[in-house]
Write a protein that holds these residues in place. Sequence first.
Motif, PDB file in Angstrom:
ATOM      1  N   ASP A  43      26.879  30.996  -2.248  1.00  0.00           N
ATOM      2  CA  ASP A  43      28.139  30.928  -2.997  1.00  0.00           C
ATOM      3  C   ASP A  43      29.310  31.404  -2.146  1.00  0.00           C
ATOM      4  N   ASN A  83      26.126  34.648  -7.008  1.00  0.00           N
ATOM      5  CA  ASN A  83      24.729  35.043  -7.110  1.00  0.00           C
ATOM      6  C   ASN A  83      23.999  35.109  -5.778  1.00  0.00           C
ATOM      7  N   THR A  84      24.452  34.353  -4.786  1.00  0.00           N
ATOM      8  CA  THR A  84      23.762  34.333  -3.492  1.00  0.00           C
ATOM      9  C   THR A  84      24.770  34.202  -2.365  1.00  0.00           C
ATOM     10  N   HIS A 122      24.303  41.276  -9.451  1.00  0.00           N
ATOM     11  CA  HIS A 122      24.506  39.841  -9.625  1.00  0.00           C
ATOM     12  C   HIS A 122      24.120  39.035  -8.392  1.00  0.00           C
ATOM     13  N   ALA A 123      24.046  39.691  -7.246  1.00  0.00           N
ATOM     14  CA  ALA A 123      23.806  38.964  -6.001  1.00  0.00           C
ATOM     15  C   ALA A 123      22.407  39.171  -5.442  1.00  0.00           C
ATOM     16  N   ARG A 132      18.098  30.627  -7.675  1.00  0.00           N
ATOM     17  CA  ARG A 132      19.465  31.037  -7.929  1.00  0.00           C
ATOM     18  C   ARG A 132      19.732  31.161  -9.432  1.00  0.00           C
ATOM     19  N   PRO A 166      22.320  33.127 -12.547  1.00  0.00           N
ATOM     20  CA  PRO A 166      22.555  34.536 -12.897  1.00  0.00           C
ATOM     21  C   PRO A 166      21.345  35.248 -13.471  1.00  0.00           C
ATOM     22  N   TYR A 207      12.406  34.699  -4.986  1.00  0.00           N
ATOM     23  CA  TYR A 207      13.473  33.712  -4.827  1.00  0.00           C
ATOM     24  C   TYR A 207      12.917  32.326  -4.487  1.00  0.00           C
ATOM     25  N   LEU A 240      22.808  41.619 -17.314  1.00  0.00           N
ATOM     26  CA  LEU A 240      23.601  40.393 -17.304  1.00  0.00           C
ATOM     27  C   LEU A 240      24.376  40.367 -18.617  1.00  0.00           C
ATOM     28  N   MET A 294      18.780  35.880 -10.519  1.00  0.00           N
ATOM     29  CA  MET A 294      19.250  36.826  -9.507  1.00  0.00           C
ATOM     30  C   MET A 294      19.423  38.231 -10.068  1.00  0.00           C
ATOM     31  N   ALA A 295      19.773  38.358 -11.358  1.00  0.00           N
ATOM     32  CA  ALA A 295      19.827  39.690 -11.966  1.00  0.00           C
ATOM     33  C   ALA A 295      18.430  40.297 -12.023  1.00  0.00           C
TER      34      ALA A 295
END
Length: 402
Positions: free
Chosen positions: A269, A265-266, A288-289, A78, A80, A71, A36, A83-84
């Motif tokens: 988004d 990120n998801t 990132h996702a 969620r 950054p 998650y 990140l 999710m990273a």
Amino acid sequence: MKITDIKVFVTCPGRNFVTVKVYTDEGLTGVGDATLNGRELAAAAYLEEHVVPCLIGRDPRMSEDIWHYLYRGAYWRRGPVTMAAIAGIDTALWDIKAKAANMPLYQLLGGASRTKVLCYTHAQGREIGEAVDAVGERMSQGYKAIRAQVGIPGLPDVYGTGDGTLTNTADDAGLPKEEVWSTTKYLPRIPQLFEEIRAAHGDEIHLLHDAHHRLTPIEAARLGKDLEPFRLFWLEDTVPAENQDGFRLIRQHTTTPLAVGEVFNTIWDCKQLIEEQLIDYIRATCVHAGGPTALRRIMDFAGLHHVRTGCHGAADMSPICLGANLHLDLWAPNFGIQEYSGYSEEMLSVFPHAWSFEDGYMHPGEAVGHGVDFDEEAAAKHPYKRAYLPVNRLEDGTLWHW
């Protein structure tokens, strides 16, 4: 099969990268990217302090369950950093699963939908002539698609117009650089750039441009309309994507294809933009996702709505992320294009890889797993260095979107 250990490495072979390595009791290991940019140590600490202790002893083949455990189970979903971290674990687990199956990752996903992956690279200049020459140089290297950026008269160097360095960005104190921006000076400049590129290099080359979230919807609409004669492959990141209704206004005024999503990120988004077909390309990327588990869902969802993929592939994501992306690119029926800004030899020495580039196209290779490894000994020679992405201000000092 059980997870016996997970190690997190932060190394800086020109840029900071966060690498996750998962070990198993059957001798198989997998690596994932959890980088990140500018917040590397936050992602590393999240992994080491909160994620790793929960996974020791689990079956690494249960990647779907582990993804939801990380998650949903955290409650604070969620973002950054989260999710990273999930992406680093998830990518490593898919690496292990494909190695256990003795096949490259794209085969485990369902096999290839194409024989090669179209990619684009970057060309830039402080002046239009310099940028036009840079496009020609990239064409001579075999690229069929090129993102072109140019400096703005009266402004110092900003993103995408300097020397194109792949190394960490920071000022002399290791703090964020501050750049200066003017939309009124930018808007007339960009159509001039693409007019000259087309005049010099013709119509066959695919051309792309990144506005980097700096415009309002009506400004983006005006730019898209002005660029229509030059038939861009896409116009990227026109407006800040938090207010996604802005894309509806842009869509109403231009037929220039739109791309967005590198900061997403998801799948949530992406949901409105894809469902309402307000974009043409979704740029979400593995690191990132949330890793291959999540990115595959985004790709499938996009395919239902005539939206194609265009994974982010800047050098602030490690070669592991690029390798995982390429396997998904080769598989995805609705693939569009893959960004490839390249890596230095120093970076590649830390991340031996099976993927290849030839004549404007890439391939993830036939190595089992995702085909990218991590050289711990080489990485140890490159300790972490604090660095940030730049900060952007208007000419009057107002903080703006970078």
